[in-house]
Design an enzyme around this catalytic site. Structure first.
Site, mmCIF file in Angstrom:
data_model
loop_
_atom_site.group_PDB
_atom_site.id
_atom_site.type_symbol
_atom_site.label_atom_id
_atom_site.label_comp_id
_atom_site.label_asym_id
_atom_site.label_seq_id
_atom_site.Cartn_x
_atom_site.Cartn_y
_atom_site.Cartn_z
ATOM 1 C CG ASP A 363 92.866 2.501 16.243
ATOM 2 O OD1 ASP A 363 93.213 1.643 17.075
ATOM 3 O OD2 ASP A 363 93.328 2.547 15.084
ATOM 4 N NE ARG A 440 98.288 -3.830 22.539
ATOM 5 C CZ ARG A 440 97.430 -3.063 21.910
ATOM 6 N NH1 ARG A 440 96.508 -3.580 21.134
ATOM 7 N NH2 ARG A 440 97.489 -1.755 22.014
ATOM 8 C CE LYS A 473 94.830 0.329 12.727
ATOM 9 N NZ LYS A 473 95.276 1.472 13.537
ATOM 10 C CG ASP A 475 95.486 -3.964 14.988
ATOM 11 O OD1 ASP A 475 96.490 -4.559 14.573
ATOM 12 O OD2 ASP A 475 95.536 -2.915 15.665
ATOM 13 C CG MET A 476 96.308 -10.904 13.867
ATOM 14 S SD MET A 476 97.826 -11.533 14.532
ATOM 15 C CE MET A 476 97.519 -13.267 14.479
ATOM 16 C CG ASP A 545 101.757 -0.019 15.811
ATOM 17 O OD1 ASP A 545 100.849 0.302 15.022
ATOM 18 O OD2 ASP A 545 101.600 -0.840 16.733
HETATM 19 C C1 GLA Z 1 97.974 -1.764 17.096
HETATM 20 C C2 GLA Z 1 97.814 -0.956 15.830
HETATM 21 C C3 GLA Z 1 97.641 0.502 16.186
HETATM 22 C C4 GLA Z 1 96.419 0.656 17.051
HETATM 23 C C5 GLA Z 1 96.548 -0.217 18.288
HETATM 24 C C6 GLA Z 1 95.271 -0.238 19.080
HETATM 25 O O1 GLA Z 1 99.151 -1.482 17.741
HETATM 26 O O2 GLA Z 1 98.891 -1.132 14.982
HETATM 27 O O3 GLA Z 1 97.519 1.274 15.024
HETATM 28 O O4 GLA Z 1 95.285 0.303 16.314
HETATM 29 O O5 GLA Z 1 96.865 -1.566 17.952
HETATM 30 O O6 GLA Z 1 95.344 -1.047 20.174
#
Ligand code: GLA
Length: 724
Positions: A363, A440, A473, A475-476, A545
């Site tokens: 991740d 963030r 994965k 992400d955003m 999350d």
């Molecule tokens: C988001 C994703 C998490 C993880 C974090 C990493 O919050 O939903 O699963 O990947 O970012 O920064």
């Protein structure tokens, strides 16, 4: 399935074995909504239109006072004249007027499902599409209403194409995808609402006079409101009653609204959110809206969900994933956050491999100088301090453990502390003269810029071309602000939000088509952009999350109205849980995670030998039921009650599995029999832990006794196989 134009009655009748959808043409000009529901063998206008001379009504010149468009049930609105209800569209012409006068012109029946260019949409096999053309003869504007009826499902899709055949540019201020009027308002409105870590709570409330709307202006569909509206009869429950589901295949700003008007009708309208939207339609150009799915059930919410599940599995997700089993994964996030080295990861992967885990996902934290979330987004080069031998070497080490390798990206973002920002500050979304807003501690790349799209495609292609990455994965993690772009003239600045989404789709189309074997998981801090638009490219989504078992039971329950479990990423995490601090038994964490797209996300090296043994058994169990859990039918058996208990069932031709999650233990526990409701009545089922045999009908109707449960957040499961 057929689409039939009945000239004698001036109606279009779209029907299949389950549903009918009927559109009328009034006075050769206006499109009326006549019916949507159970299949009608024949239709002869039994539900006549009401024509009463109403106070404050409008009448087209030359018509009786009893004919008013503003009280007719319509298939599309008018704008600036005749009708006062919420509109599906709005144009502004060069002279500054909003008025248009679209009237029916002609129709066409296409022998295929309309596939939208540059936008995700449902696929078809033998579907037909009705295109109804309306024309504004003053400005030479054209509006095409598209309807596809599915052959084997109670589903219609709708979208609109707006065209400028005139000689002057016009601005579309509102480009709705669908509108229809039901001639009644005694419905309950269903929505899925929430927040980050608390997605998809079902809300059901009576419609009341006025407009009830949900939407997003955040640039994504958002965890706050899902782009879905349900309209249910008052008595509708899981197994009985009529319910309509409207689901928008779009990943950006949306609006979904229901208006109860003065004479008791209900207008439904769905589309791109007109707030902060405008599109310049130059002469000769067109604008195609995203698609809306209209799903009808006369068998309650269960039937509605079965249709959505089947529809999205067979007609929405990339074809190559329809039947493809998904690997059990270990994700590095909650076990490591940003703190890891190559050696740590390889050690963890080794343990995972001995447990039977099949995919190791690295991740956040592997690139740039990423030690926390303040830096490096945009710098997609490996962090040599953590991974001195690079990503490919790590991938090789994981593959040597007999596991696949997955990698996290957040392509749409840029940190101010990054090389990319130094080189291209103009690539971030901004409006000259105004400060940029962080979320963030990051900014958003302007995906409407072709050069940004190229850059991101280049990065992803570079990584994927190594053929060592099996999973991504995507992400955003923040929403859009200062939505402007230097590459567009002043009068097109309000196009940026939609162009952002189109840019995102362009990247996804190119990358997923070029690398069809790579499994993409959609994520936006969990379910922040869990919508059918993203599902079209990425067959699974990190659902939330929040990995707490109890919270997850509610979130997955909510999403299950629309998506099957295989689409919902769900992981066993540490206890106490990192989001809410709750302590839950490993068994419960497993049963909840197993009820989704299954994986682990925990500090694997800190598990005791006993816990490792339990996990090994869980994985063996999951593998032997994978086909049932990933491709079987899913049924909700028990609504979440005040003690947070719930139950559901998986079923295929050969086996069935019931999961019962008990929230808070109760004193004086009530006698409860849980009816499985959906097993085959004619089959016999063998309980695989006791060997006892029961008939499907007795399990369905007499039910199984819920055992005495002591301790909070406990759960149990029962597995049956079908006796031949
Ligand atoms: C988001 C994703 C998490 C993880 C974090 C990493 O919050 O939903 O699963 O990947 O970012 O920064």
């Amino acid at each position: 399935m057929s689409i039939f134009f009945d000239k004698s009655q001036n109606i279009f009748h779209l029907s299949n074995n389950e549903i009918s959808y009927i559109i009328g043409i009034e006075k050769e000009k206006y499109l009326t909504h006549r019916y949507f529901g159970c299949r009608l063998k024949g239709y002869h206008k039994i539900n006549q239109l009401q024509t009463i001379d109403r106070g404050f009504s409008t009448n087209p010149i030359g018509e009786e006072r009893t004919f008013s468009v503003n009280t007719l049930p319509l298939e599309t609105s008018t704008q600036g004249s005749l009708d006062y209800r919420v509109s599906n569209y709005q144009f502004r012409n060069i002279e500054g007027n909003h008025i248009t006068n679209f009237v029916y012109d002609r129709f066409e029946i296409l022998e295929e499902k309309l596939i939208l260019k540059g936008l995700p949409s449902l696929r078809g096999e033998k579907e037909q599409t009705l295109a109804i053309y309306l024309v504004d003869h003053v400005q030479l504007l054209e509006m095409v209403l598209y309807y596809t009826i599915y052959d084997d499902l109670p589903v219609i899709t709708r979208s609109v194409e707006y065209k400028n055949n005139g000689e002057k540019a016009v601005y579309i201020e509102n480009a709705g995808s669908m509108l229809l009027d039901f001639s009644r308002c005694d419905f309950d409105l269903m929505t899925l609402n929430g927040a980050h870590t608390n997605e998809a709570t079902i809300h059901r409330q009576s419609l009341h006079p006025g407009i009830q709307k949900i939407g997003s202006t955040r640039g994504t569909s958002s965890p706050q409101h899902h782009p879905f509206l349900g309209l249910a009869d008052k008595y509708t429950n899981e197994d009985q009653g009529d319910v309509y589901g409207f689901h928008f295949i779009y990943s950006g700003n949306f609006i979904a609204q229901a208006e109860v008007e003065q004479y008791g009708s209900t207008r439904i309208q769905i589309g791109i959110n007109p707030e902060n939207f405008e599109w310049k339609l130059i002469p000769g150009s067109n604008f195609q809206t995203p698609e809306v799915v209209l799903n009808f059930s006369d068998g309650g919410f269960n039937q509605l969900s079965q249709t959505f599940h089947k529809l999205y599995q067979t007609h929405l997700i990339p074809k190559q994933w329809q039947q493809e089993e998904r690997p059990i994964l270990l994700n590095s996030w909650e076990g490591n956050y940003f703190d890891f080295t190559e050696r740590d990861l390889i050690r963890q992967a080794r343990i995972a491999s001995t447990l039977g885990i099949e995919l190791f996902v690295l991740d956040d934290g592997w690139f740039g100088c990423r030690e926390d979330d303040t830096t490096s987004l945009g710098d997609w080069n490996v962090n040599k301090e953590k991974l001195p031998n690079g990503i490919e070497h790590l991938a090789d080490s994981i593959h040597q453990q007999n596991m696949k390798f997955g990698l996290w990206f957040e392509p749409e973002m840029i940190s101010v502390k990054s090389h990319l920002f130094k080189m291209h500050p103009e690539w971030s979304l901004q409006v000259p003269g105004y400060p940029q807003t962080q979320g963030r501690q990051q900014l958003v790349l302007n995906l409407s810029l072709p050069e940004v799209q190229e850059y991101l495609i280049g990065i992803l292609v570079k990584y994927l071309s190594s053929n060592k990455i099996d999973y991504i994965k995507w992400d955003m993690n923040r929403h859009l602000t200062e939505v402007g772009s230097f590459h567009l003239p002043n009068d097109q600045q309000k196009e940026v939000s939609h162009r952002y989404v189109l840019g995102l789709y362009r990247i996804l189309i190119e990358v997923t088509e070029q690398f069809p074997k790579v499994l993409f998981e959609n994520c936006s801090s969990g379910g922040g952009r869990f919508d059918p638009g993203m599902v079209a490219f990425m067959p699974q989504t990190w659902t939330s999350d929040n990995t707490d078992a109890l919270c997850r039971s509610k979130i997955q329950f909510g999403y299950s109205y629309l998506y099957p479990p295989i689409m919902m990423g769900s992981h066993v995490s540490d206890s106490p849980n990192h989001q809410v601090g709750r302590i839950t038994p490993l068994e419960s964490r497993f049963l909840i995670a197993m009820s989704g797209n299954f994986g682990y996300e925990l500090a694997i090296e800190e598990l005791s030998p006993q816990e490792l043994d339990v996990i090994r058994d869980q994985i063996t169990f999951y593998k032997s039921h994978r086909s049932l859990l990933q491709f079987g039918q899913f049924f909700r058996l028990k609504e979440i009650d005040a003690a947070y208990s719930t139950a559901w069932l998986f079923k295929n031709e050969t086996e069935a599995l019931l999961v019962y999650f008990n929230g808070l233990a109760q004193p004086a526990q009530k006698i409860q029999y849980l009816k499985t409701k959906y097993l085959d009545e004619a089959s016999d089922y063998k309980d695989m832990s006791t060997g006892e045999i029961y008939s499907g009908s007795e399990l369905n109707h007499a039910g199984i006794l819920i055992p005495r449960i002591k301790g909070d957040f406990r759960s149990f499961h029962t597995h049956w196989t079908v006796i031949e």
